[in-house]
Design an enzyme around this catalytic site. Structure first.
Site, mmCIF file in Angstrom:
data_model
loop_
_atom_site.group_PDB
_atom_site.id
_atom_site.type_symbol
_atom_site.label_atom_id
_atom_site.label_comp_id
_atom_site.label_asym_id
_atom_site.label_seq_id
_atom_site.Cartn_x
_atom_site.Cartn_y
_atom_site.Cartn_z
ATOM 1 N N CYS A 107 0.844 -1.199 0.000
ATOM 2 C CA CYS A 107 0.000 0.000 0.000
ATOM 3 C C CYS A 107 0.879 1.249 0.000
ATOM 4 C CB CYS A 107 -0.993 -0.037 1.161
ATOM 5 S SG CYS A 107 -2.316 1.192 1.007
ATOM 6 N N HIS B 212 -3.739 -4.851 -0.066
ATOM 7 C CA HIS B 212 -3.275 -5.393 1.211
ATOM 8 C C HIS B 212 -3.331 -6.921 1.163
ATOM 9 C CE1 HIS B 212 -3.008 -1.713 3.663
ATOM 10 N NE2 HIS B 212 -3.951 -1.271 2.841
ATOM 11 N N GLU C 180 -2.227 -8.965 3.295
ATOM 12 C CA GLU C 180 -2.524 -9.477 4.637
ATOM 13 C C GLU C 180 -4.013 -9.466 4.952
ATOM 14 O OE1 GLU C 180 -2.237 -5.040 5.349
ATOM 15 O OE2 GLU C 180 -1.369 -6.510 3.967
#
Length: 196
Positions: A77, A178, A180
C-alpha cells in the site's frame, strides 16, 4: 531466514506480522539499521501518509539503506507508493525515487474515495509474485492515491481508471492492495515473496 518488517511509524504492522507468521516465518518489527541491514526479506508496510513515513525513515537514517538494499523488498500500500519519486499527498513530498513515477490522487470518475474493498487484479506478466494465483483474482484495497501504469507495472486494477496494482524493479516489489487482508490469495502472494 531473517524476515524484517520495517517500522514505518504507521499502522497495519501487526496484521502483516500475523499474516507472515501464518505462513511459518517469524519476522522482526524494527527501525534499527543494524537489524534491517541483516534482513533476507524486507517489508515496507504502511497505512497513513507519505510524509509520516518519509519523515520517520529520515529520522532513523534509513533512506539510503533502503535504496541500496540488495535483498528482496516488498512495499505494501503506502509502502509501495514511497517506491516512486514523489507523492502529491498533503502538499507533496519527495519519496525514495526507486521508480520514476509520481503518486497522485486517483481520478475515479466520481466513484467514491478512498477506493475501499475487493477489486480484480490483472497480471501484466508471468511474475513469480503471482505464482499459483489465478489471474483476475480479487484483492483488498484501501487507498486514495495511486501510481499510474508504467514500465515497471506487473499488475493493474480498474477503479474509474486503470492504475498500478503491483510493481517490480530489480529486487523491489510493491503491491497497492493489502495481501494481509486478502484471504487465501493474499497469503499465497506473501508466501511467493518469502520464497523468492
Amino acid at each position: 531466514m531473517n524476515v524484517v518488517i520495517l517500522d514505518t511509524g504507521c499502522s497495519n504492522l501487526l496484521s502483516v506480522k500475523w499474516a507472515i507468521e501464518r505462513i511459518g516465518y517469524y519476522p522482526y518489527i524494527s527501525c534499527d539499521p543494524d537489524i534491517i541491514s541483516c534482513a533476507d526479506k524486507l517489508f515496507l508496510p504502511g497505512v497513513g501518509t507519505a510524509k509520516t513515513v518519509m519523515n520517520n525513515l529520515n529520522k532513523n537514517n534509513l533512506i539510503d539503506l533502503i535504496k541500496s538494499f540488495k535483498k528482496p523488498v516488498l512495499g505494501i500500500c503506502l509502502g509501495m507508493q514511497i517506491l516512486g519519486d514523489y507523492s502529491s499527498e498533503n502538499g507533496g513530498i519527495n519519496t525514495l525515487g526507486l521508480i520514476n513515477r509520481s503518486i497522485s490522487l486517483m481520478n475515479t470518475q466520481h466513484l467514491t474515495l478512498p477506493h475501499t474493498g475487493w477489486n480484480k487484479v490483472v497480471f501484466e506478466y508471468d511474475n513469480y509474485l503471482f505464482k499459483k494465483i489465478k489471474n483476475e483474482s480479487y484483492f483488498y484495497f484501501m487507498h486514495s492515491y495511486a501510481m499510474p501504469l508504467n514500465i515497471n507495472t506487473i499488475a493493474q486494477c480498474y477503479y474509474g481508471g486503470f492504475f498500478t496494482a503491483a510493481v517490480q524493479k530489480n529486487n523491489f516489489f510493491g503491491v497497492q492492495f493489502h495481501p494481509e487482508r486478502s484471504s487465501k490469495v493474499g497469503i499465497q502472494l506473501l508466501k511467493n515473496f518469502l520464497e523468492i
